[in-house]
Design a protein around this motif. Structure first.
Motif, PDB file in Angstrom:
ATOM      1  N   ARG A 274       0.816  -1.368  -0.095  1.00  0.00           N
ATOM      2  CA  ARG A 274      -0.056   0.080  -0.015  1.00  0.00           C
ATOM      3  C   ARG A 274       1.058   1.425   0.004  1.00  0.00           C
ATOM      4  O   ARG A 274       1.895   1.283   0.380  1.00  0.00           O
ATOM      5  N   VAL A 275       0.240   2.519  -0.405  1.00  0.00           N
ATOM      6  CA  VAL A 275       0.961   3.687  -0.477  1.00  0.00           C
ATOM      7  C   VAL A 275       0.161   4.686   0.317  1.00  0.00           C
ATOM      8  O   VAL A 275      -0.848   5.067   0.039  1.00  0.00           O
ATOM      9  N   HIS A 276       0.693   5.154   1.557  1.00  0.00           N
ATOM     10  CA  HIS A 276      -0.134   5.938   2.337  1.00  0.00           C
ATOM     11  C   HIS A 276       0.886   7.115   2.873  1.00  0.00           C
ATOM     12  O   HIS A 276       1.791   6.836   3.178  1.00  0.00           O
ATOM     13  N   GLY A 277       0.608   8.486   2.393  1.00  0.00           N
ATOM     14  CA  GLY A 277       1.452   9.318   2.715  1.00  0.00           C
ATOM     15  C   GLY A 277       0.921  10.625   2.055  1.00  0.00           C
ATOM     16  O   GLY A 277      -0.215  10.738   1.570  1.00  0.00           O
ATOM     17  N   ARG A 278       1.803  11.654   1.734  1.00  0.00           N
ATOM     18  CA  ARG A 278       1.407  12.899   1.171  1.00  0.00           C
ATOM     19  C   ARG A 278       2.556  13.178  -0.020  1.00  0.00           C
ATOM     20  O   ARG A 278       3.580  12.987   0.077  1.00  0.00           O
ATOM     21  N   VAL A 279       2.047  13.942  -1.181  1.00  0.00           N
ATOM     22  CA  VAL A 279       2.978  14.326  -2.086  1.00  0.00           C
ATOM     23  C   VAL A 279       3.656  15.740  -1.694  1.00  0.00           C
ATOM     24  O   VAL A 279       3.160  16.371  -1.010  1.00  0.00           O
ATOM     25  N   VAL A 280       4.962  15.572  -1.719  1.00  0.00           N
ATOM     26  CA  VAL A 280       5.931  16.363  -1.204  1.00  0.00           C
ATOM     27  C   VAL A 280       6.616  17.287  -2.375  1.00  0.00           C
ATOM     28  O   VAL A 280       7.266  18.447  -1.958  1.00  0.00           O
ATOM     29  N   ALA A 281       6.641  16.639  -3.539  1.00  0.00           N
ATOM     30  CA  ALA A 281       7.439  17.167  -4.584  1.00  0.00           C
ATOM     31  C   ALA A 281       6.674  16.859  -5.968  1.00  0.00           C
ATOM     32  O   ALA A 281       6.534  15.754  -6.139  1.00  0.00           O
TER      33      ALA A 281
END
Length: 396
Positions: free
Chosen positions: A217-224
């Motif tokens: 799974r991919v859980h996080g925030r876009v940073v760039a």
């Protein structure tokens, strides 16, 4: 020519496509799975050994045990056997399992009790008890057992004594399957922003997408977000996310093969070692194409020439039922589910001819399996399990 988009992030709630990309930094890591465990030294403090443990100490029995069970108890001056009954929840909630254990030393206990301090070598089974094995439970002693039982029963244990403490067991350890590095999606369709809660899917060249499960799974925030060298109108997206269970670098050729359509002929797995055969079965499971079971009455032919280990059996039966790269389970649970209840490609009660079965009979023999850390599944076990699940098995 369009750039192939190999990966798809699916919104965890809606299942809608959040973004597609050509590759993912942080998905494949330069490690080999399964990870070989680190062997450790443990000392049973003030130990009163019994049965096979006593025999290992005095030399009348083997030093090697296989799996060793340790359950905590409050002794209160009583033997562990009296202080904690067989159904005591507290015992099991504080329990530890040590694998591939042998006795490597013993001496009089340092506390002058007249008991023994006994040195063991083995490794801890990964589990959540006792904060993942980092903190000793609040107990005053431990009862000890070996499993499976000395009489061979896989459902029973053999008690081997008790001890007042254990040294060397409770401490921090490196993760067996550590998370991957930070994720960068390469060559993406634009538009992904903000918070990301997504499942990862692998996309074949024909457009079929296969979800990869919780570990990817991919859980996080876009940073760039920036222009991509992969192609015009595509972007690279960096996230503050990590893949919980990344794939091994030696997995990549298998996934590339399945993306291109899958194995083109039988037995392509035969040249692999057992660890890579295990990865083959995992890739086959991930890329399974769901379809109704084939009609009853069909006869399946298992090519047994290369069935020299447990994982090879699943490579071979997967191909026998579902063709090159096919999947029919990767462990005994799924073998039973597919054979007895269906949905694995063959209607239950099917007939299967196991060709060159003598290869498996020679190689799948009793012992201790240092991949599963359990008693080895033998050829006779597999024949019995298949028969009990209704398979009409013919050995040739």
């Amino acid at each position: 020519m369009p750039i192939p988009l190999r990966w798809r992030l699916l919104d965890a709630e809606t299942g809608a496509t959040a973004v597609e990309c050509t590759d993912i930094d942080g998905l494949f890591v330069d490690r080999k799975f399964p990870v070989e465990p680190a062997y450790e030294r443990y000392t049973l403090l003030s130990c009163a050994p019994a049965g096979p443990l006593l025999a290992a100490i005095d030399g009348t029995g083997p030093a090697w045990f296989g799996n060793f069970l340790i359950n905590g108890a409050h002794l209160g001056g009583r033997p562990v056997s009296e202080a904690c009954g067989p159904d005591c929840y507290e015992c099991y909630s504080t329990g530890e399992e040590l694998l591939d254990v042998r006795v490597v030393g013993q001496r009089p206990a340092a506390d002058g009790s007249g008991l023994l301090d006994v040195d063991l070598e083995g490794h801890r089974r990964v589990q959540d008890n006792n904060r993942g094995g980092t903190v000793a439970p609040a107990v005053s002693g431990y009862r000890l057992a070996v499993w499976p039982a000395v009489n061979g029963s896989e459902l029973e244990t053999t008690p081997v004594g008790e001890c007042r403490g254990i040294a060397g067991l409770f401490h921090e350890r490196p993760e067996i399957w550590p998370s991957g590095p930070p994720v960068t999606l390469l060559g993406c369709t634009p538009g992904l922003t903000g918070s990301v809660q997504a499942e990862l899917a692998h996309v074949r060249v024909d457009g079929t997408a296969h979800k990869m499960g919780w570990g990817s799974r991919v859980h996080g925030r876009v940073v760039a977000v920036g222009p991509s060298a992969v192609g015009d109108d595509l972007v690279d997206i960096t996230l503050d996310a990590r893949i919980p269970e990344p794939l091994a670098a030696n997995d990549r050729p298998l996934w590339d093969m399945w993306r291109a359509g899958g194995p083109t002929g039988p037995n392509l797995w035969a040249k692999l070692d057992r660890s890579d055969r295990y990865l083959w079965v995992r890739a086959a499971a991930a890329h399974r194409r769901y379809a109704p079971d084939k009609p009853a009455g069909r006869v399946y032919h298992l090519d047994g020439r290369h069935v020299t280990d447990f994982d090879a059996f699943f490579c071979a039966i997967g191909e026998a039922i579902n063709g090159p790269g096919g999947w029919f389970g990767g462990d005994l649970f799924w073998l039973h589910e597919n054979a007895a209840t269906g949905d694995g490609g063959a209607t239950p009660g099917f007939r299967m001819i196991w060709h060159e079965s003598e290869v498996a009979r020679t190689h799948l023999v009793p012992g201790f399996d240092r991949k599963s850390w359990l008693p080895a599944v033998t050829f006779d076990d597999l024949v019995r399990y298949l028969g009990e699940d209704g398979v009409q098995l013919e050995l040739r």
